[in-house]
Scaffold this motif. Structure first.
Motif, PDB file in Angstrom:
ATOM      1  N   GLY A   1       0.889  -1.259   0.163  1.00  0.00           N
ATOM      2  CA  GLY A   1       0.007   0.012   0.060  1.00  0.00           C
ATOM      3  C   GLY A   1       0.829   1.229  -0.153  1.00  0.00           C
ATOM      4  O   GLY A   1       0.284   2.398  -0.135  1.00  0.00           O
ATOM      5  N   THR A   2       2.106   1.277   0.207  1.00  0.00           N
ATOM      6  CA  THR A   2       2.948   2.491   0.368  1.00  0.00           C
ATOM      7  C   THR A   2       3.477   2.728  -1.210  1.00  0.00           C
ATOM      8  O   THR A   2       3.348   1.910  -2.018  1.00  0.00           O
ATOM      9  N   SER A   3       3.830   3.889  -1.248  1.00  0.00           N
ATOM     10  CA  SER A   3       4.133   4.515  -2.319  1.00  0.00           C
ATOM     11  C   SER A   3       5.326   5.672  -2.158  1.00  0.00           C
ATOM     12  O   SER A   3       5.452   6.191  -0.969  1.00  0.00           O
ATOM     13  N   ALA A   4       6.191   5.875  -3.181  1.00  0.00           N
ATOM     14  CA  ALA A   4       7.185   7.136  -2.839  1.00  0.00           C
ATOM     15  C   ALA A   4       6.728   8.265  -3.643  1.00  0.00           C
ATOM     16  O   ALA A   4       7.460   9.011  -3.868  1.00  0.00           O
ATOM     17  N   GLU A   5       5.497   8.373  -4.219  1.00  0.00           N
ATOM     18  CA  GLU A   5       5.238   9.376  -4.901  1.00  0.00           C
ATOM     19  C   GLU A   5       5.137  10.703  -4.508  1.00  0.00           C
ATOM     20  O   GLU A   5       5.412  11.767  -5.212  1.00  0.00           O
ATOM     21  N   LEU A   6       4.849  10.889  -3.145  1.00  0.00           N
ATOM     22  CA  LEU A   6       4.455  12.262  -2.713  1.00  0.00           C
ATOM     23  C   LEU A   6       5.808  12.689  -1.917  1.00  0.00           C
ATOM     24  O   LEU A   6       6.002  12.538  -0.767  1.00  0.00           O
ATOM     25  N   ASP A   7       6.758  13.145  -2.693  1.00  0.00           N
ATOM     26  CA  ASP A   7       8.246  13.574  -2.440  1.00  0.00           C
ATOM     27  C   ASP A   7       8.153  15.206  -1.911  1.00  0.00           C
ATOM     28  O   ASP A   7       8.414  15.892  -2.713  1.00  0.00           O
ATOM     29  N   VAL A   8       7.417  15.178  -0.658  1.00  0.00           N
ATOM     30  CA  VAL A   8       7.440  16.423  -0.124  1.00  0.00           C
ATOM     31  C   VAL A   8       7.628  16.601   1.290  1.00  0.00           C
ATOM     32  O   VAL A   8       7.589  15.535   1.989  1.00  0.00           O
ATOM     33  N   LYS A   9       8.197  17.645   1.873  1.00  0.00           N
ATOM     34  CA  LYS A   9       8.765  17.579   3.097  1.00  0.00           C
ATOM     35  C   LYS A   9       7.124  18.620   3.897  1.00  0.00           C
ATOM     36  O   LYS A   9       7.142  19.728   3.664  1.00  0.00           O
ATOM     37  N   VAL A  10       6.401  17.759   4.801  1.00  0.00           N
ATOM     38  CA  VAL A  10       5.256  18.349   5.322  1.00  0.00           C
ATOM     39  C   VAL A  10       5.593  18.864   6.827  1.00  0.00           C
ATOM     40  O   VAL A  10       6.082  17.738   7.655  1.00  0.00           O
ATOM     41  N   ASN A  11       4.907  19.944   7.202  1.00  0.00           N
ATOM     42  CA  ASN A  11       4.970  20.164   8.516  1.00  0.00           C
ATOM     43  C   ASN A  11       3.610  20.087   8.691  1.00  0.00           C
ATOM     44  O   ASN A  11       2.574  20.801   8.306  1.00  0.00           O
TER      45      ASN A  11
ATOM     46  N   LEU B   1       0.149  10.289   5.135  1.00  0.00           N
ATOM     47  CA  LEU B   1       1.095  10.801   4.267  1.00  0.00           C
ATOM     48  C   LEU B   1       2.349  10.128   4.222  1.00  0.00           C
ATOM     49  O   LEU B   1       2.902  10.021   3.065  1.00  0.00           O
ATOM     50  N   SER B   2       2.987   9.716   5.375  1.00  0.00           N
ATOM     51  CA  SER B   2       4.197   9.044   5.206  1.00  0.00           C
ATOM     52  C   SER B   2       4.226   7.899   4.436  1.00  0.00           C
ATOM     53  O   SER B   2       5.073   7.455   3.737  1.00  0.00           O
ATOM     54  N   THR B   3       3.037   7.151   4.270  1.00  0.00           N
ATOM     55  CA  THR B   3       3.105   5.671   3.535  1.00  0.00           C
ATOM     56  C   THR B   3       3.045   6.273   1.805  1.00  0.00           C
ATOM     57  O   THR B   3       3.347   5.358   1.200  1.00  0.00           O
TER      58      THR B   3
ATOM     59  N   GLU C   1      -7.704  -2.876  -3.764  1.00  0.00           N
ATOM     60  CA  GLU C   1      -8.035  -1.496  -3.556  1.00  0.00           C
ATOM     61  C   GLU C   1      -7.327  -0.793  -2.693  1.00  0.00           C
ATOM     62  O   GLU C   1      -7.219   0.470  -2.616  1.00  0.00           O
ATOM     63  N   PHE C   2      -6.387  -1.607  -1.599  1.00  0.00           N
ATOM     64  CA  PHE C   2      -5.826  -0.797  -0.674  1.00  0.00           C
ATOM     65  C   PHE C   2      -4.874   0.067  -1.116  1.00  0.00           C
ATOM     66  O   PHE C   2      -4.931   1.532  -0.551  1.00  0.00           O
ATOM     67  N   PRO C   3      -3.979   0.153  -1.818  1.00  0.00           N
ATOM     68  CA  PRO C   3      -3.012   1.093  -2.278  1.00  0.00           C
ATOM     69  C   PRO C   3      -3.829   2.372  -2.615  1.00  0.00           C
ATOM     70  O   PRO C   3      -3.558   3.375  -2.460  1.00  0.00           O
ATOM     71  N   ARG C   4      -4.841   1.988  -3.745  1.00  0.00           N
ATOM     72  CA  ARG C   4      -5.539   3.315  -4.049  1.00  0.00           C
ATOM     73  C   ARG C   4      -6.460   4.129  -2.878  1.00  0.00           C
ATOM     74  O   ARG C   4      -6.385   5.347  -3.059  1.00  0.00           O
ATOM     75  N   VAL C   5      -6.859   3.268  -1.891  1.00  0.00           N
ATOM     76  CA  VAL C   5      -7.676   3.789  -1.052  1.00  0.00           C
ATOM     77  C   VAL C   5      -6.510   4.923  -0.248  1.00  0.00           C
ATOM     78  O   VAL C   5      -6.895   6.052   0.200  1.00  0.00           O
ATOM     79  N   LEU C   6      -5.462   4.163   0.098  1.00  0.00           N
ATOM     80  CA  LEU C   6      -4.612   5.111   0.824  1.00  0.00           C
ATOM     81  C   LEU C   6      -4.043   6.274  -0.017  1.00  0.00           C
ATOM     82  O   LEU C   6      -3.866   7.443   0.502  1.00  0.00           O
ATOM     83  N   LYS C   7      -3.847   6.022  -1.547  1.00  0.00           N
ATOM     84  CA  LYS C   7      -3.262   7.213  -2.200  1.00  0.00           C
ATOM     85  C   LYS C   7      -4.403   8.456  -1.916  1.00  0.00           C
ATOM     86  O   LYS C   7      -4.426   9.497  -1.778  1.00  0.00           O
ATOM     87  N   THR C   8      -5.722   8.134  -2.331  1.00  0.00           N
ATOM     88  CA  THR C   8      -6.868   8.976  -2.266  1.00  0.00           C
ATOM     89  C   THR C   8      -7.125   9.535  -0.794  1.00  0.00           C
ATOM     90  O   THR C   8      -7.179  10.602  -0.815  1.00  0.00           O
ATOM     91  N   ALA C   9      -6.878   8.659   0.212  1.00  0.00           N
ATOM     92  CA  ALA C   9      -7.086   9.480   1.539  1.00  0.00           C
ATOM     93  C   ALA C   9      -6.024  10.305   1.849  1.00  0.00           C
ATOM     94  O   ALA C   9      -6.164  11.205   2.294  1.00  0.00           O
ATOM     95  N   ALA C  10      -4.751   9.859   1.450  1.00  0.00           N
ATOM     96  CA  ALA C  10      -3.658  10.983   1.569  1.00  0.00           C
ATOM     97  C   ALA C  10      -3.981  12.466   0.891  1.00  0.00           C
ATOM     98  O   ALA C  10      -3.738  13.203   1.260  1.00  0.00           O
ATOM     99  N   ASP C  11      -4.215  12.101  -0.617  1.00  0.00           N
ATOM    100  CA  ASP C  11      -4.545  13.224  -1.354  1.00  0.00           C
ATOM    101  C   ASP C  11      -5.594  14.209  -0.928  1.00  0.00           C
ATOM    102  O   ASP C  11      -5.402  15.217  -0.881  1.00  0.00           O
ATOM    103  N   LEU C  12      -6.673  13.515  -0.287  1.00  0.00           N
ATOM    104  CA  LEU C  12      -7.642  14.412  -0.012  1.00  0.00           C
ATOM    105  C   LEU C  12      -7.649  14.727   1.698  1.00  0.00           C
ATOM    106  O   LEU C  12      -8.449  15.391   2.334  1.00  0.00           O
ATOM    107  N   ARG C  13      -6.640  14.212   2.210  1.00  0.00           N
ATOM    108  CA  ARG C  13      -6.376  14.751   3.594  1.00  0.00           C
ATOM    109  C   ARG C  13      -7.446  13.799   4.500  1.00  0.00           C
ATOM    110  O   ARG C  13      -8.049  14.465   5.573  1.00  0.00           O
ATOM    111  N   GLU C  14      -7.968  12.836   4.262  1.00  0.00           N
ATOM    112  CA  GLU C  14      -9.120  12.272   4.775  1.00  0.00           C
ATOM    113  C   GLU C  14      -8.893  10.923   5.364  1.00  0.00           C
ATOM    114  O   GLU C  14      -9.120   9.534   4.882  1.00  0.00           O
TER     115      GLU C  14
END
Length: 549
Positions: free
Chosen positions: A113-123, A153-155, A471-484
């Motif tokens: 379910g993890t990905s390296a796509e979100l390459d940002v430093k988040v506070n 977000l870390s995932t 569906e789990f990887p896509r659920v994580l991506k969507t949840a992270a993108d929407l902050r939900e």
């Protein structure tokens, strides 16, 4: 075939179909959507790609869907492709193609379910309650949701720093100090002070540390009660949060913004950008130029900094520390901060999109159908400790994360403390415990999960469970993108339901004198994959995955 593989197959097939019919492949969207239909009779997956493309390329959507379905039906791994409605394409996947998901999960383990796509430093700043009392129930919601969002977000590859903004500057600290002194003297709390037995407890603790505090000169006495009292209160807050499973990487003191010169640095930068002006003896920030509803006072006419002065310095400090994105998680009464913080970023010459503000709605506790209104310890509010005492950490976190932060929630204490399928956290955790017991029983029988015969998993309930795991990887991506993060909990409940229905229909272990065979090993592998996904999801929520219940 995973949903991601299917989406890519759809895209390449659609490009070929468009080119074959002299239509423009450039009209294809960057991301092709495939979804699981609500009604399983409609297929394993469905796509509205033909509906999306029809108008863009000048083709009838249903006719385009027919061309696409015909081309897909010839693709390896696709058992059937049919047109439905005005231009939907329903797909059925060959069992041998979809069962690869089980092997993927087992191979990836905790990394599934993890990905390296979100390459940002988040506070990620959340809770940040004033050190004037225990964490109230609204702050507790952020403690759960904020921690889960950080994990989520870390995932996806983000470098997340969890930060607590320690509000130890201003009038609320003065009122807290006055309340402590009054309690130490045995006097009633000031009219604008803080109530609750915790005030008396902290006042007593201050006197234990500083027995002569009440005999000190006024200024020294006040500073003693302020410094020691705030430290004691904040230590309690940090310990409560730690016991709740929420820890922070950084604690930033608001007072440091004023004592370190950061406020002056921010104002100097604003002068450079031309966003500061003076009027009526005060210094103003021209936030209306950047979408705010009114300009904001930065330095009041008496020379004292307004609250926004610290906010300006704090945002600048975050950006100077190298954060690409600053997420603020604020309470229901902070809607005005959205425009204010974005305007502050723009006024400092920064991109307003580096600021995200999430607003959390109210939480109510209910017992026997009646609202629980007051904490015995805090006096006027329900606290984190009250909620944990009532239903435990796991149920408290899950209940607070499970709903979108945009909506107020009622937490029924009887429901969330019950050991029943109606209790969502119990339902999900029970699925994991049931899977763990199954693994133990299999080990006693000498049966191990096997991925060599996954093509035997052809039962409808097996297919449904496998597709949901996929569906789990896509659920994580969507949840992270929407902050939900609530999407993760709802997904886990669906997955637990699919597992229970599978278990009721498909015997996993041999019975009686039956010899174990390839189907048992394949089903056990499916159970191992399901257990892994549930554990991974619960970990994102900061909820335990019990082996026994």
């Amino acid at each position: 075939m995973t949903p991601a593989d299917l989406a890519e197959l759809l895209r390449t097939t659609a490009a070929a179909v468009l080119a074959e019919h002299a239509l423009d492949p450039a009209a294809l969207p960057a991301t092709v959507t495939v979804e699981r239909p609500r009604n399983p009779e409609h297929g394993d997956y469905a796509t509205n790609l033909a509906l999306q493309l029809g108008k863009k390329v000048g083709a009838n959507p249903r006719e385009l869907a027919g061309w696409l379905a015909a081309a897909l039906a010839d693709q390896r791994g696709i058992a059937a492709a049919d047109v439905a409605g005005p231009g939907f394409v329903n797909l059925r996947i060959e069992a041998s193609a979809q069962n690869v998901i089980v092997g993927n999960v087992i191979a990836a383990g905790t990394g599934y379910g993890t990905s390296a796509e979100l390459d940002v430093k988040v506070n990620l700043e959340f809770v940040s309650a004033n050190p004037t009392g225990p964490i109230h129930i609204g702050g507790t919601r952020w403690a759960a949701v904020g921690d889960a969002l950080g994990r989520l977000l870390s995932t996806q590859g983000a470098q997340v720093v969890r930060e607590y903004y320690f509000n130890d500057h201003g009038a609320q600290i003065d009122r807290f100090t006055n309340s402590l002194i009054a309690a130490a003297k045995g006097e009633p709390a000031p009219e604008d002070g803080y109530a609750g037995s915790y005030i008396a407890d902290i006042a007593s603790a201050v006197l234990e540390k500083e027995p002569d505090a009440l005999g000190l000169p006024e200024a020294e006495m006040r500073e003693t009660f302020r410094a020691v009292g705030v430290n004691l209160m904040f230590n309690h807050i940090k310990e409560s949060l730690h016991q709740f499973g929420t820890d922070f990487d950084v604690y930033t003191h608001e007072d440091s913004m004023h004592t370190s010169g950061r406020v002056e640095q921010a104002i100097a930068k604003l002068r450079e950008t031309g966003s500061i002006y003076e009027s009526d003896g005060a210094v103003w920030l021209r936030t209306t130029d950047f979408g705010d509803d009114k300009d904001r006072v930065v330095i009041k006419s008496d020379g004292q900094p307004a609250y926004i002065a610290g906010d300006l310095a704090y945002f600048l400090d975050k950006r100077q520390r190298g954060f690409d994105l600053c997420i603020y998680m604020l309470g229901a009464d902070h809607h005005g901060y959205i425009a204010r913080l974005k305007a502050a970023a723009a006024a400092l010459g920064d991109d307003p999109d580096t600021v995200e503000v999430l607003i959390g709605q109210m939480v109510n506790l209910v017992r026997d159908g009646q609202p629980v209104r007051m904490s015995k310890r805090a006096g006027t509010v329900i606290t984190l400790d009250d909620l944990v005492d009532a239903i435990g950490v796991d149920a408290a976190r899950y209940a607070l994360i499970r709903s979108s932060v945009d909506t107020p929630i009622d937490i029924d204490l009887a429901l969330w403390s019950s050991a029943s399928a109606e209790n969502p956290v119990y339902y999900v955790q029970y699925a994991h415990a049931r899977l763990s017991a199954l693994a133990r029983n299999a080990a006693e029988l000498g049966i191990t999960p096997g991925t060599d015969h996954l093509d035997l998993l052809t039962h409808d309930k097996e297919g449904t469970l496998i597709r949901n795991i996929g569906e789990f990887p896509r659920v994580l991506k969507t949840a992270a993108d929407l902050r939900e993060p609530h999407r993760v909990s709802r997904y886990l409940e669906d997955l637990a339901g699919d597992y229970h229905r599978f278990y009721d229909s498909c015997r996993v272990l041999p019975q009686g004198d039956e010899e174990p065979g390839p189907l048992h090993a394949a089903r056990l592998a499916l159970c191992q994959a399901t257990r892994q996904v549930i554990a991974n999801g619960l970990n994102i929520l900061g909820v335990s995955a019990p082996e026994r219940m």
